[in-house]
Design an enzyme around this catalytic site. Structure first.
Site, PDB file in Angstrom:
ATOM      1  CB  THR A  14      -6.956  10.024 -95.215  1.00 26.52           C
ATOM      2  OG1 THR A  14      -6.487  11.291 -95.497  1.00 26.52           O
ATOM      3  CG2 THR A  14      -6.864   8.981 -96.100  1.00 26.52           C
ATOM      4  CB  VAL A  15      -6.470   6.833 -90.886  1.00 29.36           C
ATOM      5  CG1 VAL A  15      -6.644   5.511 -90.310  1.00 29.36           C
ATOM      6  CG2 VAL A  15      -5.366   7.059 -91.825  1.00 29.36           C
ATOM      7  CE  LYS A  90       4.113   8.684 -89.984  1.00 26.09           C
ATOM      8  NZ  LYS A  90       3.620   8.392 -91.048  1.00 26.09           N
ATOM      9  CD  GLU A 114       0.784  -4.601 -86.735  1.00 23.28           C
ATOM     10  OE1 GLU A 114       0.796  -5.404 -86.048  1.00 23.28           O
ATOM     11  OE2 GLU A 114       1.680  -4.192 -87.480  1.00 23.28           O
ATOM     12  CB  VAL A 117       5.640   0.357 -88.489  1.00 27.80           C
ATOM     13  CG1 VAL A 117       6.815  -0.005 -89.094  1.00 27.80           C
ATOM     14  CG2 VAL A 117       6.326   1.307 -87.120  1.00 27.80           C
ATOM     15  N   GLY A 172      -1.758  11.072-105.446  1.00 26.97           N
ATOM     16  CA  GLY A 172      -2.083  11.271-103.984  1.00 26.97           C
ATOM     17  C   GLY A 172      -1.173  10.044-103.066  1.00 26.97           C
ATOM     18  CG  ASP A 186       7.237   8.251 -92.800  1.00 20.81           C
ATOM     19  OD1 ASP A 186       6.229   8.698 -92.194  1.00 20.81           O
ATOM     20  OD2 ASP A 186       7.323   7.212 -93.318  1.00 20.81           O
ATOM     21  CE  LYS A 190       5.835   4.925 -91.645  1.00 22.23           C
ATOM     22  NZ  LYS A 190       5.607   5.233 -92.896  1.00 22.23           N
ATOM     23  N   GLY A 287      -2.753   4.435 -97.076  1.00 24.80           N
ATOM     24  CA  GLY A 287      -4.008   4.439 -97.794  1.00 24.80           C
ATOM     25  C   GLY A 287      -5.231   4.241 -96.713  1.00 24.80           C
TER      26      GLY A 287
END
Ligand code: NAP
Length: 411
Positions: A14-15, A90, A114, A117, A172, A186, A190, A287
């Site tokens: 995704t990223v 993270k 960056e 988090v 999603g 999660d 962070k 996202g």
């Protein structure tokens, strides 16, 4: 013509996929401002690529695999080979940060994270760079978009946790296995990272206490609305009693609180320091493209050459018994003397009541109360005592409340 800035990309999901697209779209703009054109020279995924070759042909390694294994090994090897590293991971930074910071220091390269988090919300940069000159006393906020979406929809529609979770998965906003998000782990990872950077002390992830939102009932949200409260999953890192505390818990906020209007999958973080009072930054916490934007921002920072310092300056103790204000939901028998008996238990524990709502009758009778700040151990002791009263029809439910007064926003 300056040499291109060669990027070895680990992970193309995704990223990683969004990052690849972003490089194609923004490379010229980055070249115009930084002097060097970023260029992806190798991609590693399960089915493709050779790490050693990618390492040899890159100036910076961008890790977008996730998890700690094999990501830790790849990132360590990259740092030891004198390559800068950018990661959005993270878990990796929360669990192995000290080892990675030391490796980066040793090799004189940068490790930037960056996107680990609050996605594209530049909270790491604000803490490490913009506020580097001040003593931060508290960093807190909404750092998990999945839970914020679920709580927002539960409050809006009156639907149950399970119903809204299913909807979030369809849209999603929640993963197929949502445990780490809805259980609070999660957000805990962070907050461990933010506490480490803000307070310059090592933070062990095992010491971070966390609760999730799986036990939240729709009627908690409905009653809270009557009391002018909205519910968020908050991460709170603060200096307290000569030490520090890092916790994640569902929490009610009064209407004027700057985090109260943060709804849906958005993130927001507040930083408090005596010299600056406080600042709040918010935006999309996840996202593909938003996260990739933060990753590319880190690559551009490396190109500009300014390196943040990750040194620890002290070793603070973790403080566990903190004071909090609570919302209390009691399902009680409908008979005289109930309120007085509840008030007596609370009074004996030194807990004072800020507001009370009585609702329903017969099988529906309920007392919903908000307490003033009290040490948590004393409150939970009183909660046990309340649970033993013979008119209590169900186990008492308690949720923390941030009591701090903020003026209501101008309508
Ligand atoms: N998704 C978000 O909105 C978001 C937001 C903030 C931070 N992040 C962080 O960004 C990172 C990436 O997340 P993502 O959502 O992009 O994950 P993803 O969609 O699951 O993609 C993971 C990628 O890593 C590759 N990969 C997995 N195991 C590997 C291995 N052993 N060796 C080599 N490659 C491997 C996969 O390869 P294949 O393509 O072969 O399967 C895939 O390309 C994570 O640390 C995550 O926490 C994500």
């Amino acid at each position: 013509m300056p040499e291109p800035f060669r990027i070895g990309l680990l992970g193309h999901g995704t990223v990683g996929g969004a990052f690849h697209e972003l490089i194609a779209a923004r490379a010229d703009a980055v070249a115009a401002t930084s002097g060097r054109r970023p260029e992806i020279t190798g991609v590693l995924r399960r089915s493709e690529g050779d790490f050693d070759q990618i390492l040899a042909e890159s100036d910076v390694v961008v890790e977008l695999i996730g998890g700690t294994n094999p990501a830790r090994d790849y990132v360590l090897r990259a740092l030891e080979a004198g390559k800068h590293v950018v990661t959005a991971n993270k878990q990796l930074v929360a669990q192995h940060g000290e080892e990675l910071f030391a490796a980066a220091r040793e090799s004189g390269v940068q490790l930037r994270f960056e996107a680990a988090v609050a996605g594209v919300v530049p909270v790491i940069r604000v803490i490490q760079e913009s506020l580097a000159a001040t003593e931060m006393t508290k960093v807190f906020g909404i750092v998990n978009g999945t839970t914020n979406f679920i709580l927002t929809e539960m409050a809006r529609t009156g639907a149950s946790f399970d119903e809204v979770l299913a909807q979030a998965q369809e849209l999603g906003y929640a993963e197929a296995d949502p445990t780490a998000d809805v259980g609070g782990a999660d957000a805990a990872a962070k907050m461990a990272i933010l506490a480490r950077l803000a307070f310059h002390t090592p933070v062990h992830l095992d010491d971070v206490s966390y609760e999730g939102i799986t036990e939240i009932q729709p009627d908690d949200l409905a009653y809270a609305k009557e009391l002018g409260l909205s519910l968020k999953l908050l991460g709170v890192a603060e200096l307290r009693d000569g030490g520090f505390s890092v916790r994640v818990f569902p929490c009610f906020l009064y209407r004027g609180h700057p985090l109260a209007p943060v709804e849906g999958p958005f993130n927001a973080v507040m930083v408090q320091a005596p010299a600056i009072n406080e600042i709040t930054i918010s935006g999309p916490g996840a996202g593909g493209m938003a996260t990739a934007t933060a990753v590319l921002g880190d690559v551009v920072s490396i190109l500009s050459g300014d390196a943040p310092v990750h040194d620890t300056q002290r070793e603070l103790a973790m403080v566990r018994d903190v004071s909090s204000s609570f919302y209390l939901h009691l399902e009680v028998a409908d008979r005289p003397g109930v309120l007085a008996a509840v008030a007596d238990v609370l009074g004996q524990a030194g807990i004072s009541v800020r507001s009370v709502v009585q609702r329903g009758s017969g099988e529906q009778a309920r007392l919903v109360m908000v307490m003033h700040d009290t040490p948590e151990a004393a409150f939970y002791g009183a909660l046990d005592e309340l649970g033993k009263l013979d008119f209590m029809r169900a186990t008492p439910r308690a949720i923390r409340v941030i009591e701090a007064e903020f003026p209501d926003p101008v309508d």
